[in-house]
Design an enzyme around this catalytic site. Sequence first.
Site, PDB file in Angstrom:
ATOM      1  N   ARG A 238       0.859  -1.185   0.000  1.00 42.17           N
ATOM      2  CA  ARG A 238       0.000   0.000   0.000  1.00 42.17           C
ATOM      3  C   ARG A 238       0.895   1.235   0.000  1.00 42.17           C
ATOM      4  O   ARG A 238       1.933   1.261   0.675  1.00 42.17           O
ATOM      5  CB  ARG A 238      -0.901   0.042   1.247  1.00 42.17           C
ATOM      6  CG  ARG A 238      -2.075  -0.927   1.235  1.00 42.17           C
ATOM      7  CD  ARG A 238      -3.153  -0.536   0.221  1.00 42.17           C
ATOM      8  NE  ARG A 238      -4.303  -1.433   0.242  1.00 42.17           N
ATOM      9  CZ  ARG A 238      -4.482  -2.489  -0.560  1.00 42.17           C
ATOM     10  NH1 ARG A 238      -3.564  -2.802  -1.459  1.00 42.17           N
ATOM     11  NH2 ARG A 238      -5.571  -3.224  -0.470  1.00 42.17           N
ATOM     12  N   GLU A 267      -3.164   7.827  -4.381  1.00 41.99           N
ATOM     13  CA  GLU A 267      -3.601   7.211  -5.633  1.00 41.99           C
ATOM     14  C   GLU A 267      -4.867   7.925  -6.084  1.00 41.99           C
ATOM     15  O   GLU A 267      -5.733   8.148  -5.239  1.00 41.99           O
ATOM     16  CB  GLU A 267      -3.889   5.723  -5.444  1.00 41.99           C
ATOM     17  CG  GLU A 267      -2.625   4.916  -5.315  1.00 41.99           C
ATOM     18  CD  GLU A 267      -2.867   3.405  -5.174  1.00 41.99           C
ATOM     19  OE1 GLU A 267      -3.962   2.926  -5.518  1.00 41.99           O
ATOM     20  OE2 GLU A 267      -1.951   2.731  -4.712  1.00 41.99           O
ATOM     21  N   HIS A 286      -1.469   0.386  -9.635  1.00 39.53           N
ATOM     22  CA  HIS A 286      -2.109  -0.582  -8.721  1.00 39.53           C
ATOM     23  C   HIS A 286      -2.717  -1.766  -9.500  1.00 39.53           C
ATOM     24  O   HIS A 286      -3.929  -1.992  -9.470  1.00 39.53           O
ATOM     25  CB  HIS A 286      -3.192   0.121  -7.884  1.00 39.53           C
ATOM     26  CG  HIS A 286      -3.468  -0.588  -6.585  1.00 39.53           C
ATOM     27  ND1 HIS A 286      -3.734   0.060  -5.420  1.00 39.53           N
ATOM     28  CD2 HIS A 286      -3.536  -1.914  -6.286  1.00 39.53           C
ATOM     29  CE1 HIS A 286      -3.953  -0.814  -4.453  1.00 39.53           C
ATOM     30  NE2 HIS A 286      -3.831  -2.033  -4.963  1.00 39.53           N
TER      31      HIS A 286
HETATM   32  P1  NAP Z   1      -0.493 -11.461   4.885  1.00 41.44           P
HETATM   33  O1  NAP Z   1      -0.451 -12.891   4.475  1.00 41.44           O
HETATM   34  O2  NAP Z   1      -1.291 -11.098   6.095  1.00 41.44           O
HETATM   35  O3  NAP Z   1       1.013 -10.962   5.050  1.00 41.44           O
HETATM   36  C1  NAP Z   1       1.338  -9.752   5.660  1.00 41.44           C
HETATM   37  C2  NAP Z   1       2.686  -9.935   6.340  1.00 41.44           C
HETATM   38  O4  NAP Z   1       3.057  -8.698   6.943  1.00 41.44           O
HETATM   39  C3  NAP Z   1       2.678 -10.977   7.443  1.00 41.44           C
HETATM   40  O5  NAP Z   1       3.785 -11.823   7.247  1.00 41.44           O
HETATM   41  C4  NAP Z   1       2.856 -10.174   8.727  1.00 41.44           C
HETATM   42  O6  NAP Z   1       3.637 -10.935   9.649  1.00 41.44           O
HETATM   43  C5  NAP Z   1       3.631  -8.956   8.229  1.00 41.44           C
HETATM   44  N1  NAP Z   1       3.437  -7.778   9.070  1.00 41.44           N
HETATM   45  C6  NAP Z   1       2.273  -7.229   9.484  1.00 41.44           C
HETATM   46  N2  NAP Z   1       2.516  -6.151  10.269  1.00 41.44           N
HETATM   47  C7  NAP Z   1       3.864  -6.029  10.331  1.00 41.44           C
HETATM   48  C8  NAP Z   1       4.722  -5.121  10.988  1.00 41.44           C
HETATM   49  N3  NAP Z   1       4.247  -4.125  11.746  1.00 41.44           N
HETATM   50  N4  NAP Z   1       6.062  -5.268  10.832  1.00 41.44           N
HETATM   51  C9  NAP Z   1       6.552  -6.274  10.069  1.00 41.44           C
HETATM   52  N5  NAP Z   1       5.773  -7.185   9.430  1.00 41.44           N
HETATM   53  C10 NAP Z   1       4.448  -7.047   9.573  1.00 41.44           C
HETATM   54  O7  NAP Z   1      -1.063 -10.545   3.722  1.00 41.44           O
HETATM   55  P2  NAP Z   1      -0.992 -10.798   2.146  1.00 41.44           P
HETATM   56  O8  NAP Z   1      -2.196 -11.541   1.697  1.00 41.44           O
HETATM   57  O9  NAP Z   1       0.362 -11.301   1.802  1.00 41.44           O
HETATM   58  O10 NAP Z   1      -1.203  -9.285   1.633  1.00 41.44           O
HETATM   59  C11 NAP Z   1      -0.330  -8.255   2.058  1.00 41.44           C
HETATM   60  C12 NAP Z   1      -0.821  -6.906   1.587  1.00 41.44           C
HETATM   61  O11 NAP Z   1      -0.595  -6.761   0.202  1.00 41.44           O
HETATM   62  C13 NAP Z   1      -2.330  -6.665   1.727  1.00 41.44           C
HETATM   63  O12 NAP Z   1      -2.683  -6.247   3.030  1.00 41.44           O
HETATM   64  C14 NAP Z   1      -2.603  -5.595   0.692  1.00 41.44           C
HETATM   65  O13 NAP Z   1      -2.517  -4.329   1.286  1.00 41.44           O
HETATM   66  C15 NAP Z   1      -1.471  -5.777  -0.297  1.00 41.44           C
HETATM   67  N6  NAP Z   1      -1.955  -6.201  -1.631  1.00 41.44           N
HETATM   68  C16 NAP Z   1      -1.736  -5.378  -2.695  1.00 41.44           C
HETATM   69  C17 NAP Z   1      -2.157  -5.768  -3.951  1.00 41.44           C
HETATM   70  C18 NAP Z   1      -1.934  -4.904  -5.154  1.00 41.44           C
HETATM   71  O14 NAP Z   1      -2.788  -4.871  -6.043  1.00 41.44           O
HETATM   72  N7  NAP Z   1      -0.815  -4.207  -5.248  1.00 41.44           N
HETATM   73  C19 NAP Z   1      -2.811  -7.003  -4.126  1.00 41.44           C
HETATM   74  C20 NAP Z   1      -3.000  -7.804  -3.013  1.00 41.44           C
HETATM   75  C21 NAP Z   1      -2.571  -7.386  -1.763  1.00 41.44           C
HETATM   76  P3  NAP Z   1       3.504 -10.740  11.242  1.00 41.44           P
HETATM   77  O15 NAP Z   1       2.050 -10.776  11.553  1.00 41.44           O
HETATM   78  O16 NAP Z   1       4.301 -11.872  11.787  1.00 41.44           O
HETATM   79  O17 NAP Z   1       4.133  -9.429  11.531  1.00 41.44           O
END
Ligand code: NAP
Length: 327
Positions: A238, A267, A286
Amino acid sequence: MKVFINKVIPEIGFKLLDEAGIAYTVWKEKPILDRGQAIQFCKGHDAFLSVGQAGLDADFFRECKHLKVVALHSVGFDGIDIKAATENGVPVGNTPNVLNKATAETALLLMLTVARKALYLHNKIKQGEWGASQQPTQDLGIDLAGKTLGIVGLGRIGTELAKIVTQSWGMKILYHNRTTNAEAEKELGAKKVSMDELLAGSDVVSVHTALTSETKGMFGMEQFKKMKPSAIFINTARGGVHKEDELIEALQQQIIWGAGLDVTNPEPMSKDNPLLEMENAVVFPHIGSATKETRDKMSTCAVENIIAGLKGDPLPYPVNPEVRQGK
Ligand code: NAP
């Protein structure tokens, strides 16, 4: 039972709703709805399928507590007041996992495009300059194979990216999470390190955390200064996770080598943003999940959440599973 849908979703979603005998209203007009209009539409419906609707805040959930489900057409739920949804008894669902590959591939595409200055050189051709092949020292990129990728947020999407680059390019993985990803450590040799160690030791830093109060503005000048001058910064998570002015400054002052963004802050990005003119910067609008196959799967997940919510069943992909179902 009737669903309000605020944008036109892939056809498969409508087909599944038809098969389930669920009626729907679709907002097809531009510009997108503001919060007040969304509330008015939701008041006349039992469920809301939301594609990036802004303003799903405490007021929205207070006004729309009758909703049996809010199904997001995304995995991210930043900007949605989940606490308020839960307090008002509204189940919220998202679309996890189905977009892991497409989003990881977007990060990979940014890494390669930046590392090889591909977009910049493509644009040079349009200006009548052939570029790189004129002199052996001209317009050189950098190798990624065998280098170190630092992943901030080694979750579903981050792990998918780590799999591709370890298996195809022999890249080493450092990661920074709050908890340990034991599977990635075992399967991919990923090494958990502090944020400072990750910044200092990575040739590419790729962000994959959700946008939360903890991760907002996590990348600014202080962090860029701790990265290698030859490093590339990638953000497909994001835009709010990085401070865009400081990123521009870090690139202008050659504090880091390059940057690739699929998400910007704000955005849409202004067409005058200096990043769009830089040799070593690439920006996408995006497009992380924007493939036909992935959007079909997201649409399917969102409608599955709608169908379950309307029946009063637990959502298959819940964000706040603690909400009591069946109101
Ligand atoms: P996910 O499986 O929940 O992975 C997020 C990771 O971030 C987890 O490993 C979590 O580990 C870590 N994290 C959370 N808070 C943190 C912090 N304060 N410090 C360090 N690490 C932290 O989520 P995902 O499905 O991979 O998706 C991730 C994000 O990608 C989404 O939330 C979305 O915003 C974005 N996204 C963007 C697009 C796009 O079109 N560009 C598409 C899909 C998703 P811990 O809980 O152990 O910290």
